[in-house]
Write a protein that holds these residues in place. Structure first.
Motif, PDB file in Angstrom:
ATOM      1  N   UNK A  91       0.839  -1.202   0.000  1.00 39.96           N
ATOM      2  CA  UNK A  91       0.000   0.000   0.000  1.00 39.96           C
ATOM      3  C   UNK A  91       0.874   1.252   0.000  1.00 39.96           C
ATOM      4  N   UNK A  92       1.920   1.232   0.799  1.00 36.99           N
ATOM      5  CA  UNK A  92       2.817   2.385   0.881  1.00 36.99           C
ATOM      6  C   UNK A  92       3.490   2.633  -0.474  1.00 36.99           C
ATOM      7  N   UNK A  93       3.966   1.552  -1.103  1.00 38.36           N
ATOM      8  CA  UNK A  93       4.601   1.701  -2.408  1.00 38.36           C
ATOM      9  C   UNK A  93       3.596   2.183  -3.448  1.00 38.36           C
ATOM     10  N   UNK A  94       2.381   1.650  -3.395  1.00 43.73           N
ATOM     11  CA  UNK A  94       1.347   2.092  -4.336  1.00 43.73           C
ATOM     12  C   UNK A  94       1.062   3.571  -4.142  1.00 43.73           C
ATOM     13  N   UNK A 100       3.951  10.012  -6.922  1.00 44.36           N
ATOM     14  CA  UNK A 100       4.983  10.357  -7.903  1.00 44.36           C
ATOM     15  C   UNK A 100       4.350  10.616  -9.273  1.00 44.36           C
ATOM     16  N   UNK A 101       3.395   9.761  -9.663  1.00 42.39           N
ATOM     17  CA  UNK A 101       2.708   9.956 -10.942  1.00 42.39           C
ATOM     18  C   UNK A 101       1.921  11.261 -10.938  1.00 42.39           C
ATOM     19  N   UNK A 104       4.412  14.048 -11.341  1.00 41.38           N
ATOM     20  CA  UNK A 104       4.871  14.133 -12.724  1.00 41.38           C
ATOM     21  C   UNK A 104       3.783  14.726 -13.615  1.00 41.38           C
ATOM     22  N   UNK A 105       2.536  14.300 -13.402  1.00 40.10           N
ATOM     23  CA  UNK A 105       1.427  14.828 -14.198  1.00 40.10           C
ATOM     24  C   UNK A 105       1.266  16.324 -13.934  1.00 40.10           C
ATOM     25  N   UNK A 106       1.363  16.738 -12.672  1.00 38.89           N
ATOM     26  CA  UNK A 106       1.265  18.164 -12.338  1.00 38.89           C
ATOM     27  C   UNK A 106       2.398  18.942 -12.993  1.00 38.89           C
ATOM     28  N   UNK A 107       3.613  18.394 -12.925  1.00 38.00           N
ATOM     29  CA  UNK A 107       4.761  19.068 -13.540  1.00 38.00           C
ATOM     30  C   UNK A 107       4.573  19.142 -15.062  1.00 38.00           C
TER      31      UNK A 107
END
Length: 169
Positions: A91-94, A100-101, A104-107
């Protein structure tokens, strides 16, 4: 026949019988009774040792069974903990991957918006240059000759036609 015989008479047969019985008793006691008694004691000791040994083995088996049951319960608890930890870690990794995604999408979105603003700015700048060029061209043609309103309208239409033929170059 004598009629007056005593009930207890001492004769040699009786004495020999008693001695024989006593000797036989001593011989049997020495060679037989003691050995039989020793065999019976040894057998009793063997049976008692076997019973106590069996009780000890039974007690050890019970202890091992209790130990194995405790280890099994511990192993089950550890298995549950490992599964729970793995789920929590997944769950933590997800969540990290999703965060992170999202970042990246915001950036990427910010970058795209900056690009759009830059392109808009460049398009407006080019449009101003083209419009000013057309205005200068129209003004130069208007200045070349003195014209009436109808001539001025014709010149503007000509400039617009030329602009349509050569789009903003």
């Amino acid at each position: 026949m004598k009629m007056n015989q005593s009930l207890l008479s001492m004769d040699w047969n009786l004495l020999f019988t008693i001695v024989t019985v006593l000797v036989l008793f001593v011989i049997l006691k020495h060679f037989f009774f003691e050995k039989v008694h020793k065999v019976m004691e040894d057998r009793e000791k063997y049976v008692n040792d076997t019973i106590s040994n069996a009780e000890e083995k039974d007690r050890q088996a019970e202890e091992k069974l209790a130990l194995y049951n405790a280890q099994l319960a511990t192993a089950e608890d550890e298995g549950r903990k490992i599964i729970k930890n793995a789920r929590d870690e997944a769950k933590s990794q997800a969540k990290e991957i999703i965060d992170e995604a999202d970042e990246k999408a915001r950036a990427l979105m910010e970058h795209s918006q900056r690009e759009i603003r830059r392109e808009k700015y460049n398009a407006r700048k080019e449009l101003r240059e083209e419009v000013s060029g057309l205005a200068v061209l129209a003004a130069s043609r208007i200045i070349e000759k003195e014209i009436t309103d109808a001539d001025q309208q014709d010149i503007i239409n000509k400039v617009l036609e030329e602009a349509e033929d050569k789009p903003w170059s």
